[in-house]
Scaffold this active site. Sequence first.
Site, PDB file in Angstrom:
ATOM      1  N   TYR A  92      32.762  56.559  38.294  1.00 18.14           N
ATOM      2  CA  TYR A  92      32.022  57.076  38.435  1.00 18.14           C
ATOM      3  C   TYR A  92      31.482  57.699  39.966  1.00 18.14           C
ATOM      4  CZ  TYR A  92      35.133  51.911  38.849  1.00 18.14           C
ATOM      5  OH  TYR A  92      35.658  51.438  38.500  1.00 18.14           O
TER       6      TYR A  92
ATOM      7  N   HIS B 225      38.034  52.373  30.017  1.00 21.57           N
ATOM      8  CA  HIS B 225      37.651  51.621  30.615  1.00 21.57           C
ATOM      9  C   HIS B 225      36.902  50.780  29.495  1.00 21.57           C
ATOM     10  CE1 HIS B 225      34.758  52.328  34.277  1.00 21.57           C
ATOM     11  NE2 HIS B 225      35.034  51.398  34.610  1.00 21.57           N
TER      12      HIS B 225
ATOM     13  N   SER C 127      36.006  43.032  40.750  1.00 22.67           N
ATOM     14  CA  SER C 127      35.261  42.055  41.555  1.00 22.67           C
ATOM     15  C   SER C 127      35.100  40.406  41.528  1.00 22.67           C
ATOM     16  CB  SER C 127      33.881  42.025  40.803  1.00 22.67           C
ATOM     17  OG  SER C 127      33.097  43.158  39.883  1.00 22.67           O
ATOM     18  N   PRO C 128      36.665  40.237  42.480  1.00 23.28           N
ATOM     19  CA  PRO C 128      37.331  39.042  42.458  1.00 23.28           C
ATOM     20  C   PRO C 128      36.285  38.047  43.736  1.00 23.28           C
ATOM     21  CG  PRO C 128      38.215  40.692  43.682  1.00 23.28           C
ATOM     22  CD  PRO C 128      37.422  41.181  42.622  1.00 23.28           C
ATOM     23  N   LEU C 129      35.546  38.893  44.488  1.00 23.29           N
ATOM     24  CA  LEU C 129      34.391  38.817  44.896  1.00 23.29           C
ATOM     25  C   LEU C 129      33.248  38.279  44.910  1.00 23.29           C
ATOM     26  CD1 LEU C 129      35.770  40.260  48.345  1.00 23.29           C
ATOM     27  CD2 LEU C 129      35.958  37.674  48.049  1.00 23.29           C
ATOM     28  N   GLY C 130      32.885  38.052  43.023  1.00 19.24           N
ATOM     29  CA  GLY C 130      31.756  38.166  42.619  1.00 19.24           C
ATOM     30  C   GLY C 130      30.645  38.808  42.893  1.00 19.24           C
ATOM     31  N   ARG C 131      31.732  40.521  43.428  1.00 22.29           N
ATOM     32  CA  ARG C 131      30.615  42.003  43.812  1.00 22.29           C
ATOM     33  C   ARG C 131      29.759  41.311  44.938  1.00 22.29           C
ATOM     34  NH1 ARG C 131      30.289  45.895  39.692  1.00 22.29           N
ATOM     35  NH2 ARG C 131      30.664  45.137  37.591  1.00 22.29           N
TER      36      ARG C 131
END
Length: 330
Positions: free
Chosen positions: A57, A125, A204-208
Amino acid sequence: MTTLPTRRLGALTTSAQGLGCMGMSEFYGSGDETESIATIHRALELGVTLLDTADMYGRGANEELVGRAIADRRDQVVLATKFGIVRDDDPTTRGVRGDAAYVRQACEASLRRLGVDHIDLYYQHRVDPSVPIEETVGAMAELVAQGKVRYLGLSEAGAATIRRAHAVHPITALQTEWSLWTRDLEAEILPTCRELGIGVVAYSPLGRGFLTGRFASAGDFDPNDIRQTSMPRFAEGNLERNLAIVAALRALAEQRGVSAGQLALAWVQSRGADVVPIPGTKRRTYLEENVAAVGIELSEEDIAAIEAAVPADAVAGTRYAEQMLPLLNR
């Protein structure tokens, strides 16, 4: 300082929700280091203990940022980072390495950038198809024996790989994408993790960010945002179809008096006591909204209504570009 409920990832105890730090340094548009560090500090104040970063990152910049943020509060943090994705000057290319020499080299570099003497949870990763997983995890196990790493994890690994890895050294957590619109782990990978006592860290539990309802068109994204440049679900045509899903989720959320994002997070949290979502944000405002979702309890009726509003097979587009798909669930 607040205390959040805790969950178990294998033998490791963390807060019921973690913080993904990736977007503070790259991929989702420009960042603000002062606000990012303030967001990490606020997360710790709110009782979030699990901080997630990776060496790729920002090409190390994110680990350095996280290291600065926790320098005087290391004992409050369950620090997770990852190795294995290798980048060069072409931003569209990704290599993967899992050979033993690279594992050792990558760990030393991460420890240096983070400014710490040990990593709490160290993930591969992406699985290297050219190196037996036994070699990779064997080298990771040596890091545990040396005290440089406490627990081991894999990211985007398939069920057979997880079994082979776990036979070499206990795997504490699998990090994988999991949200209302990404559910491919549920058929085979999740049952394997549960059989072996491996926790799941849902990225990404919020769909990015899409499931929050904050995006209404392609124009809402920064020109350099990875969602616009290389994620098919956000491409013209797919984006419009997927907005209908968010509208249905928002309608349910309004009935509950919560945000669409909070309802989406509550759904991930409801998947089990061995699941820890790590929504990413670089702003305190969104962090506080996310953390508040920890207190949302869903009934079976709530869950059925959410899953009817966001059917797993209704999502348009793959979650990564075509060239990246072979590295998923490997």
